[in-house]
Design a protein around this motif. Structure first.
Motif, PDB file in Angstrom:
ATOM      1  N   LEU A  81      60.099  33.415  16.542  1.00 19.03           N
ATOM      2  CA  LEU A  81      59.683  32.292  17.318  1.00 19.03           C
ATOM      3  C   LEU A  81      59.778  31.009  16.843  1.00 19.03           C
ATOM      4  CD1 LEU A  81      58.096  31.421  20.103  1.00 19.03           C
ATOM      5  CD2 LEU A  81      55.937  31.697  18.628  1.00 19.03           C
ATOM      6  N   VAL A  82      59.496  30.794  15.640  1.00 19.35           N
ATOM      7  CA  VAL A  82      59.347  29.523  14.814  1.00 19.35           C
ATOM      8  C   VAL A  82      61.013  29.101  14.822  1.00 19.35           C
ATOM      9  CG1 VAL A  82      59.118  28.208  12.790  1.00 19.35           C
ATOM     10  CG2 VAL A  82      57.283  29.653  13.688  1.00 19.35           C
ATOM     11  N   SER A  83      61.635  29.963  14.295  1.00 15.12           N
ATOM     12  CA  SER A  83      63.220  29.496  14.200  1.00 15.12           C
ATOM     13  C   SER A  83      64.142  30.511  14.631  1.00 15.12           C
ATOM     14  CB  SER A  83      63.345  29.274  12.411  1.00 15.12           C
ATOM     15  OG  SER A  83      64.800  29.155  12.181  1.00 15.12           O
ATOM     16  N   PRO A  84      64.532  30.362  15.983  1.00 19.04           N
ATOM     17  CA  PRO A  84      65.563  31.538  16.502  1.00 19.04           C
ATOM     18  C   PRO A  84      66.699  31.163  15.915  1.00 19.04           C
ATOM     19  CG  PRO A  84      64.433  29.955  18.173  1.00 19.04           C
ATOM     20  CD  PRO A  84      63.963  29.525  16.740  1.00 19.04           C
ATOM     21  N   ASP A  85      67.043  30.097  15.231  1.00 14.98           N
ATOM     22  CA  ASP A  85      68.376  30.169  14.552  1.00 14.98           C
ATOM     23  C   ASP A  85      68.275  30.347  13.219  1.00 14.98           C
ATOM     24  OD1 ASP A  85      69.764  29.006  16.889  1.00 14.98           O
ATOM     25  OD2 ASP A  85      69.082  27.088  16.620  1.00 14.98           O
ATOM     26  N   PHE A  86      69.238  30.393  12.511  1.00 14.75           N
ATOM     27  CA  PHE A  86      69.256  31.054  11.349  1.00 14.75           C
ATOM     28  C   PHE A  86      68.919  29.905  10.284  1.00 14.75           C
ATOM     29  CE2 PHE A  86      71.011  30.907   6.888  1.00 14.75           C
ATOM     30  CZ  PHE A  86      70.529  32.373   6.330  1.00 14.75           C
ATOM     31  N   HIS A  87      67.939  30.242   9.255  1.00 10.67           N
ATOM     32  CA  HIS A  87      67.438  29.287   8.393  1.00 10.67           C
ATOM     33  C   HIS A  87      67.307  30.195   7.258  1.00 10.67           C
ATOM     34  CE1 HIS A  87      64.820  26.378   6.314  1.00 10.67           C
ATOM     35  NE2 HIS A  87      65.109  25.366   7.101  1.00 10.67           N
ATOM     36  N   PRO A  88      67.619  29.729   6.110  1.00 12.96           N
ATOM     37  CA  PRO A  88      67.705  30.187   4.639  1.00 12.96           C
ATOM     38  C   PRO A  88      66.028  30.606   4.335  1.00 12.96           C
ATOM     39  CG  PRO A  88      68.444  28.165   4.218  1.00 12.96           C
ATOM     40  CD  PRO A  88      68.342  28.431   5.942  1.00 12.96           C
ATOM     41  N   LEU A  89      65.178  29.791   4.492  1.00 13.56           N
ATOM     42  CA  LEU A  89      63.825  30.277   4.115  1.00 13.56           C
ATOM     43  C   LEU A  89      63.104  31.313   4.897  1.00 13.56           C
ATOM     44  CD1 LEU A  89      62.498  26.641   3.277  1.00 13.56           C
ATOM     45  CD2 LEU A  89      63.045  28.285   1.701  1.00 13.56           C
ATOM     46  N   ILE A  90      63.498  31.091   6.328  1.00 11.41           N
ATOM     47  CA  ILE A  90      63.266  32.204   7.192  1.00 11.41           C
ATOM     48  C   ILE A  90      63.755  33.480   6.614  1.00 11.41           C
ATOM     49  CG2 ILE A  90      63.520  33.129   9.648  1.00 11.41           C
ATOM     50  CD1 ILE A  90      61.205  31.020   9.365  1.00 11.41           C
TER      51      ILE A  90
END
Length: 124
Positions: A81-90
């Motif tokens: 929900l918070v980051s639908p796109d790739f993020h290294p921390l997610i």
């Protein structure tokens, strides 16, 4: 201010929890694997006649796996929900949460082997 005790509120909280369990089983393949493994442990434990203390260890191990899987799933839903796109921390947070499931499952397997192996070696 804290609300007064209410049976209706308690019943609602149980409905939320059972809804979460249903979602876990419906959406997560690994939860269904854990369900199969849990049922297998119960069947084998009953068949072998493990002791009360051995049941305690087996149940605690299974609970830890289920708790880790549920928290991992909750974190994944929130991260998506918070980051639908790739993020290294997610990715890192999802990987660490998945590691908790792996650690608990590996520990549960060790506990299962320690408890069941002596029975199986003398069974027959």
């Amino acid at each position: 201010m804290e609300k007064p005790f209410s049976l209706a509120e308690r019943a609602r909280s149980f409905r939320y929890a059972f809804s979460g369990l249903a979602e876990l089983l419906r959406s997560q393949h690994n939860a269904r694997v854990h369900l199969f493994a849990s049922l297998l442990v119960v069947i084998v434990g009953l068949s072998l006649g493990v002791t009360r203390m051995e049941w305690c260890a087996l149940l605690l191990a299974m609970m830890l796996v289920w708790i880790a899987e549920a928290l991992n799933t909750a974190l994944e839903f929130l991260c998506n929900l918070v980051s639908p796109d790739f993020h290294p921390l997610i990715k890192k947070s999802k990987d660490v949460a998945a590691a908790s499931v792996l650690i608990s499952a590996a520990g549960a397997v060790v506990i299962g082997v320690l408890i069941f192996l002596p029975y199986l070696l003398t069974w027959g």
